[in-house]
Design an enzyme around this catalytic site. Structure first.
Site, PDB file in Angstrom:
ATOM      1  N   LYS A   1       7.013  23.572 -15.082  1.00  0.00           N
ATOM      2  CA  LYS A   1       6.140  22.620 -14.730  1.00  0.00           C
ATOM      3  C   LYS A   1       5.606  22.380 -13.496  1.00  0.00           C
ATOM      4  O   LYS A   1       4.736  22.091 -13.087  1.00  0.00           O
ATOM      5  CB  LYS A   1       7.105  21.013 -15.139  1.00  0.00           C
ATOM      6  CG  LYS A   1       6.053  19.947 -14.520  1.00  0.00           C
ATOM      7  CD  LYS A   1       6.224  18.640 -15.432  1.00  0.00           C
ATOM      8  CE  LYS A   1       5.388  17.800 -14.972  1.00  0.00           C
ATOM      9  NZ  LYS A   1       5.388  16.214 -15.388  1.00  0.00           N
TER      10      LYS A   1
ATOM     11  N   LYS B   1       3.195  11.504 -11.434  1.00  0.00           N
ATOM     12  CA  LYS B   1       2.298  10.729 -12.131  1.00  0.00           C
ATOM     13  C   LYS B   1       3.217   9.307 -12.064  1.00  0.00           C
ATOM     14  O   LYS B   1       4.367   9.453 -12.436  1.00  0.00           O
ATOM     15  CB  LYS B   1       2.398  11.048 -13.489  1.00  0.00           C
ATOM     16  CG  LYS B   1       1.157  12.185 -13.569  1.00  0.00           C
ATOM     17  CD  LYS B   1       0.681  12.498 -15.245  1.00  0.00           C
ATOM     18  CE  LYS B   1      -0.314  13.321 -15.229  1.00  0.00           C
ATOM     19  NZ  LYS B   1      -0.624  13.722 -16.626  1.00  0.00           N
TER      20      LYS B   1
ATOM     21  N   ARG C   1       0.736  -1.199   0.019  1.00  0.00           N
ATOM     22  CA  ARG C   1       0.070   0.024   0.017  1.00  0.00           C
ATOM     23  C   ARG C   1       0.892   1.110  -0.043  1.00  0.00           C
ATOM     24  O   ARG C   1       0.342   2.457   0.277  1.00  0.00           O
ATOM     25  CB  ARG C   1      -1.067   0.108   1.257  1.00  0.00           C
ATOM     26  CG  ARG C   1      -2.055  -1.011   1.119  1.00  0.00           C
ATOM     27  CD  ARG C   1      -3.322  -0.588   1.633  1.00  0.00           C
ATOM     28  NE  ARG C   1      -4.198  -1.857   1.388  1.00  0.00           N
ATOM     29  CZ  ARG C   1      -4.445  -2.860   2.108  1.00  0.00           C
ATOM     30  NH1 ARG C   1      -3.681  -2.826   3.376  1.00  0.00           N
ATOM     31  NH2 ARG C   1      -5.372  -3.841   1.769  1.00  0.00           N
TER      32      ARG C   1
ATOM     33  N   ARG D   1      -3.242  21.508 -15.116  1.00  0.00           N
ATOM     34  CA  ARG D   1      -2.219  20.579 -15.317  1.00  0.00           C
ATOM     35  C   ARG D   1      -2.547  19.964 -16.673  1.00  0.00           C
ATOM     36  O   ARG D   1      -1.630  19.435 -17.486  1.00  0.00           O
ATOM     37  CB  ARG D   1      -2.336  19.410 -14.568  1.00  0.00           C
ATOM     38  CG  ARG D   1      -1.050  18.545 -14.430  1.00  0.00           C
ATOM     39  CD  ARG D   1      -0.880  17.362 -13.453  1.00  0.00           C
ATOM     40  NE  ARG D   1       0.436  16.578 -13.661  1.00  0.00           N
ATOM     41  CZ  ARG D   1       0.832  16.171 -12.843  1.00  0.00           C
ATOM     42  NH1 ARG D   1       0.624  15.959 -11.539  1.00  0.00           N
ATOM     43  NH2 ARG D   1       2.024  15.327 -13.215  1.00  0.00           N
TER      44      ARG D   1
ATOM     45  N   ASN E   1      -0.704  18.493 -21.624  1.00  0.00           N
ATOM     46  CA  ASN E   1      -0.902  17.667 -22.533  1.00  0.00           C
ATOM     47  C   ASN E   1      -0.858  18.241 -24.004  1.00  0.00           C
ATOM     48  O   ASN E   1      -1.120  17.490 -24.904  1.00  0.00           O
ATOM     49  CB  ASN E   1      -2.415  17.118 -22.476  1.00  0.00           C
ATOM     50  CG  ASN E   1      -2.596  16.449 -21.023  1.00  0.00           C
ATOM     51  OD1 ASN E   1      -1.442  15.890 -20.683  1.00  0.00           O
ATOM     52  ND2 ASN E   1      -3.776  16.325 -20.316  1.00  0.00           N
TER      53      ASN E   1
ATOM     54  N   GLU F   1      -4.466  16.797 -12.054  1.00  0.00           N
ATOM     55  CA  GLU F   1      -5.002  17.133 -13.345  1.00  0.00           C
ATOM     56  C   GLU F   1      -6.614  17.238 -13.683  1.00  0.00           C
ATOM     57  O   GLU F   1      -7.257  16.892 -14.620  1.00  0.00           O
ATOM     58  CB  GLU F   1      -4.704  16.029 -14.574  1.00  0.00           C
ATOM     59  CG  GLU F   1      -4.466  16.622 -15.778  1.00  0.00           C
ATOM     60  CD  GLU F   1      -3.741  15.525 -16.892  1.00  0.00           C
ATOM     61  OE1 GLU F   1      -2.672  14.981 -16.545  1.00  0.00           O
ATOM     62  OE2 GLU F   1      -4.285  15.017 -17.832  1.00  0.00           O
TER      63      GLU F   1
ATOM     64  N   HIS G   1       1.157  11.043 -28.757  1.00  0.00           N
ATOM     65  CA  HIS G   1       1.158   9.859 -28.058  1.00  0.00           C
ATOM     66  C   HIS G   1       0.787   8.780 -29.058  1.00  0.00           C
ATOM     67  O   HIS G   1       1.161   7.665 -29.183  1.00  0.00           O
ATOM     68  CB  HIS G   1      -0.022   9.836 -26.757  1.00  0.00           C
ATOM     69  CG  HIS G   1       0.866  10.061 -25.532  1.00  0.00           C
ATOM     70  ND1 HIS G   1       0.136  10.215 -24.231  1.00  0.00           N
ATOM     71  CD2 HIS G   1       2.106   9.810 -25.174  1.00  0.00           C
ATOM     72  CE1 HIS G   1       0.941  10.415 -23.380  1.00  0.00           C
ATOM     73  NE2 HIS G   1       2.219  10.127 -23.869  1.00  0.00           N
TER      74      HIS G   1
ATOM     75  N   HIS H   1       0.311  16.159 -26.964  1.00  0.00           N
ATOM     76  CA  HIS H   1       0.400  14.823 -26.483  1.00  0.00           C
ATOM     77  C   HIS H   1      -0.764  13.894 -27.019  1.00  0.00           C
ATOM     78  O   HIS H   1      -0.659  12.661 -27.034  1.00  0.00           O
ATOM     79  CB  HIS H   1       0.423  14.775 -25.051  1.00  0.00           C
ATOM     80  CG  HIS H   1       2.016  14.917 -24.471  1.00  0.00           C
ATOM     81  ND1 HIS H   1       2.516  16.035 -24.686  1.00  0.00           N
ATOM     82  CD2 HIS H   1       2.860  14.151 -24.138  1.00  0.00           C
ATOM     83  CE1 HIS H   1       3.706  16.018 -24.250  1.00  0.00           C
ATOM     84  NE2 HIS H   1       3.757  14.924 -23.740  1.00  0.00           N
TER      85      HIS H   1
ATOM     86  N   GLU I   1       9.737  18.578 -24.814  1.00  0.00           N
ATOM     87  CA  GLU I   1       9.090  19.063 -23.353  1.00  0.00           C
ATOM     88  C   GLU I   1       9.300  20.360 -22.927  1.00  0.00           C
ATOM     89  O   GLU I   1       8.428  21.113 -22.514  1.00  0.00           O
ATOM     90  CB  GLU I   1       9.041  18.119 -22.193  1.00  0.00           C
ATOM     91  CG  GLU I   1       8.764  16.642 -22.545  1.00  0.00           C
ATOM     92  CD  GLU I   1       6.998  16.362 -22.649  1.00  0.00           C
ATOM     93  OE1 GLU I   1       6.261  17.339 -22.379  1.00  0.00           O
ATOM     94  OE2 GLU I   1       6.524  15.279 -23.133  1.00  0.00           O
TER      95      GLU I   1
ATOM     96  N   HIS J   1       9.929   9.865 -27.673  1.00  0.00           N
ATOM     97  CA  HIS J   1       8.737  10.287 -27.270  1.00  0.00           C
ATOM     98  C   HIS J   1       8.512  11.784 -27.621  1.00  0.00           C
ATOM     99  O   HIS J   1       7.910  12.032 -28.264  1.00  0.00           O
ATOM    100  CB  HIS J   1       8.803  10.345 -25.704  1.00  0.00           C
ATOM    101  CG  HIS J   1       7.647  11.050 -24.949  1.00  0.00           C
ATOM    102  ND1 HIS J   1       6.380  10.647 -24.945  1.00  0.00           N
ATOM    103  CD2 HIS J   1       7.674  12.095 -24.330  1.00  0.00           C
ATOM    104  CE1 HIS J   1       5.710  11.638 -24.362  1.00  0.00           C
ATOM    105  NE2 HIS J   1       6.123  12.509 -23.991  1.00  0.00           N
TER     106      HIS J   1
HETATM  107  N1  GLY Z   1       3.820  14.762 -18.311  1.00  0.00           N
HETATM  108  C1  GLY Z   1       2.556  15.449 -18.267  1.00  0.00           C
HETATM  109  C2  GLY Z   1       2.303  15.442 -16.820  1.00  0.00           C
HETATM  110  O1  GLY Z   1       3.050  15.333 -15.815  1.00  0.00           O
HETATM  111  O2  GLY Z   1       1.289  15.997 -16.279  1.00  0.00           O
END
Ligand code: GLY
Length: 353
Positions: free
Chosen positions: A214, A136, A114, A228, A232, A224, A239, A235, A178, A255
């Site tokens: 960031k 993330k 956990r 946030r 994207n 998000e 992606h 992306h 990025e 990427h």
């Molecule tokens: N890579 C996008 C984010 O961290 O939200």
């Protein structure tokens, strides 16, 4: 370079490897685990071991490099090794590597018993300016990127600029996408500085600035729900292009190369839908195409690309959702894009010289 304070954790720039050792000692951990891939085991681990000196209460876990490793089977492998090595709740996971290592190591740690503590020591430009900041974690399923994961913040991030010196130029360009994105969505001054800098080896100052941008976003909206989503930009299409390339190309796009294509297509959509001027669209295309080789995207792949975009976790109610731009330095969230618009933007990319 100044330490950046994130959502309850520091991001170190100065003497990062020594800071890591101080952090481990101060944390009183029963045991710690260093997750590497075969590249970071060779190029980065020795420098960390030097700093650890005679500390020996740790084990190494190594996985294969590459996005193909970021799946549930490898993750089960990590959990099993943690069990075999006797990891308890007072253990620490050190993710030494690029985005695959930080995403999957973070995921494995955030779910093991956990949740155990983890820190990131990002070794690629991409993971320094993106994956290591913001909490993330995730793995891919059937090539759908990060479809299972958690929002769990690391306990600290240690940025070591010298790790970038051994990186191939293609990996530098991957992270650079990025950084360009950070300027485009939020900070025109940063974009203008990047435009006029030598980007073959971005300076530590530029990396610090990128992480500041960031970090500001993820502190405001860690899960998000709103701002946030700005991150994207490029992306939704990027992606899909990246996944398709991984599945079909002998030498798949990185990427950042895929996100560079995504940013051009989504800048085109921004011109059509949210008022990005034609001059700024042309500027974005010129900068990105000046840095990245042209990719032979094919109209015959549109159907597959749209199907991949439909599976994007950012969609809502079955509609494809993009972050666009009002202008350079200002994003525009939550734009539903139709299949026809998305295909038009892909054709715009194909039509560029
Ligand atoms: N890579 C996008 C984010 O961290 O939200």
């Amino acid at each position: 370079m100044k330490t950046i304070q994130s959502d309850n954790y520091p991001i170190y720039f100065e003497d990062s490897k020594a800071e890591l050792v101080k952090f481990i000692k101060a944390g009183n951990y029963s045991r710690f685990f260093i997750l590497t891939d075969e590249n970071t085991a060779v190029h980065c681990l020795p420098a960390i071991k030097d700093q650890l000196g005679d500390m020996d209460n740790y084990d190494l876990i190594e996985i294969n490099a590459g996005e193909e490793s970021k799946d549930i089977d490898f993750c089960i492998g990590i959990w099993k090794m943690l069990i075999d090595f006797g990891a308890d709740r007072k253990s620490l996971m050190i993710n030494l590597g690029g985005g695959v290592i930080s995403d999957m190591g973070g995921f494995a740690a955030s779910t093991f018993k956990r949740g155990i503590d983890f820190v990131h020591v990002p070794t690629t430009l991409l993971s320094q300016v993106d994956a290591s900041v913001g909490g993330k974690t995730g793995i891919d399923i059937d090539s759908i990127k990060n479809i299972v994961g958690t929002f769990t913040q690391p306990k600290a991030v240690f940025i070591a600029y010298d790790f970038l010196k051994t990186l191939p130029q293609r990996q530098i360009l991957s992270g650079l996408a990025e950084m360009l994105k950070h300027g485009l969505i939020m900070d025109a001054a940063y974009w203008n500085t990047l435009k006029t800098s030598d980007l073959s080896q971005p300076s530590e100052e530029l990396i610090h600035w990128s992480i500041e941008i960031k970090n500001k976003v993820v502190i405001e909206d860690p899960t998000e729900q709103s701002i946030r989503k700005a991150l994207n930009f490029g992306h939704t299409i990027g992606h899909a292009v990246e996944t398709n390339s991984l599945l079909t190309d002998k030498n798949p796009l990185t990427h950042g190369e895929a996100i560079a294509i995504g940013m051009i297509c989504e800048a085109y959509l921004a011109h059509k839908k949210t008022g990005l001027s034609s001059n700024e669209l042309a500027e974005i295309v010129e900068v990105i195409n000046g840095l990245y080789p042209k990719y032979p995207l094919k109209e015959t792949s549109y159907e597959v690309l749209l199907a991949l975009m439909m599976k994007d976790k950012k969609n809502q109610s079955g509609k494809i959702n993009c972050t666009l731009l009002d202008r350079i330095g200002q994003c525009n969230l939550d734009n539903i894009c139709t299949d026809a618009e998305l295909c038009e933007s892909l054709s715009y990319y194909i039509g560029l010289q």
